[in-house]
Design an enzyme around this catalytic site. Sequence first.
Site, PDB file in Angstrom:
ATOM      1  N   HIS A  59       0.863  -1.309   0.117  1.00 41.89           N
ATOM      2  CA  HIS A  59       0.089   0.094   0.058  1.00 41.89           C
ATOM      3  C   HIS A  59       0.937   1.133  -0.007  1.00 41.89           C
ATOM      4  O   HIS A  59       2.163   1.147   0.348  1.00 41.89           O
ATOM      5  CB  HIS A  59      -0.946   0.110   1.173  1.00 41.89           C
ATOM      6  CG  HIS A  59      -0.215   0.145   2.618  1.00 41.89           C
ATOM      7  ND1 HIS A  59       0.063   1.312   3.024  1.00 41.89           N
ATOM      8  CD2 HIS A  59       0.086  -0.961   3.407  1.00 41.89           C
ATOM      9  CE1 HIS A  59       0.470   1.071   4.210  1.00 41.89           C
ATOM     10  NE2 HIS A  59       0.555  -0.224   4.555  1.00 41.89           N
ATOM     11  N   CYS A  99       3.246  -4.914   6.512  1.00 45.58           N
ATOM     12  CA  CYS A  99       2.825  -4.439   5.197  1.00 45.58           C
ATOM     13  C   CYS A  99       4.163  -4.109   4.534  1.00 45.58           C
ATOM     14  O   CYS A  99       5.019  -3.741   5.047  1.00 45.58           O
ATOM     15  CB  CYS A  99       1.658  -3.478   5.294  1.00 45.58           C
ATOM     16  SG  CYS A  99       0.183  -4.021   5.765  1.00 45.58           S
TER      17      CYS A  99
END
Length: 412
Positions: free
Chosen positions: A100, A114
């Site tokens: 992301h 992440c």
Amino acid sequence: MFTRVSLGIAFATSMLFATTAMATDAPLQIFVSKDTQSLVVYDGEQVVATSNVSTGKAGHTTPSGIFSILEKKKTHFSNLYDDAPMPFMQRITWSGIALHESGSVPSYPASHGCIRMPRKFAKTLYQMTKRGFHVVVSDRKIAPHTITTAELFKPRFPHPSPQLLSDAALRPAMPSDGARIEVAMAETLPKAGATAVATLPQKIAPVRVLITRASDTDRAATIQAMLNRLGYDAGPVDGLHGIKLRAAIKAYQDLHGQKPSGEMTQQFVASIYKVMNRKVPTGWLYVRQNFKPIFDGPVEIADPEIALGTHFFTASDVNAAQNHVRWHGVTLDNHIPDKTARRLGITRPAESLASDAAERAFLRIGIPDDMRERVETMLGDGSSITITDNGTQHETGLGTDFITITRKAPRG
């Protein structure tokens, strides 16, 4: 599949692109290297785009392994960390790992697991990918290379099932003596001047193949099926060692002069496979498509005492009419703890650093002809093969491809 246009983005310190002037329908692969904190997008062996990233910090390490994009959202907020914004989110596990956009992408691991990307690159990558595109996360930088072994799957059309004469059209024919008879024809003949046009199958969704060692569940399911076929009621073929399976094993053992323990002892297993004239499976092949299981079955692993290693192959330029496909492969580091190795019967490690390690691993797999044919009739662009000793893992489940988690060898 999606079509790319030429990338004309200039080089920058936070984001670097390799431009391409040729549009293609081939699926892309994303490789993330944790040691260099970098991301590379490949079309086969060609670099399409690169960027710096920031992966998980100590205590929140980004898992290494083979993943695919499960979900995409332009606007997303974290369910775990105070609704933190995660624009251009591309999920690779249902347990919370995703690529992301982030306003903070240092040159070291800093996330909660992440893969953070610079804003401009995250938006561009989002536009380039589709659900199902593969993401490979490795501890050291690796890159795909061409695989040329002839033993790999080759696309083919399925054999047409023979038409029954009862379903065929009847057409008149005149024998030499002038008597009229009816002859069964497989299809109606075209009118004079008509042009025959062959209709080729439409593009099919990529198929995912996992080849690994046979698990206890696989063996139990196989034994259930064999017991049922021999007339014992072993219950549904689900691989669960339940009451019905135990009772069926006891009945078999009692009939064959064995201690009726209800357990799958070595003596019992050897006996039932001998009765059924089958080999005890050392490996298993699973197939998924569109994030759903399709079929699975036993395969043979040559020299099973040697670890297979972990290898990943992807297919492009698939053409069933010409039996043509381009395969690219890569080998990932994957440490097997001593306890796991003993359970799997592994006494020698894999030669994962050899340049042809992936090819040699595939050549050790004996795949039955009917299973090979079924896979080859399902091949499409973006199809993949994973070979690993680890088997299916907890991240593989509903709405996923096969997810393989790899382990880094301990220091020293």
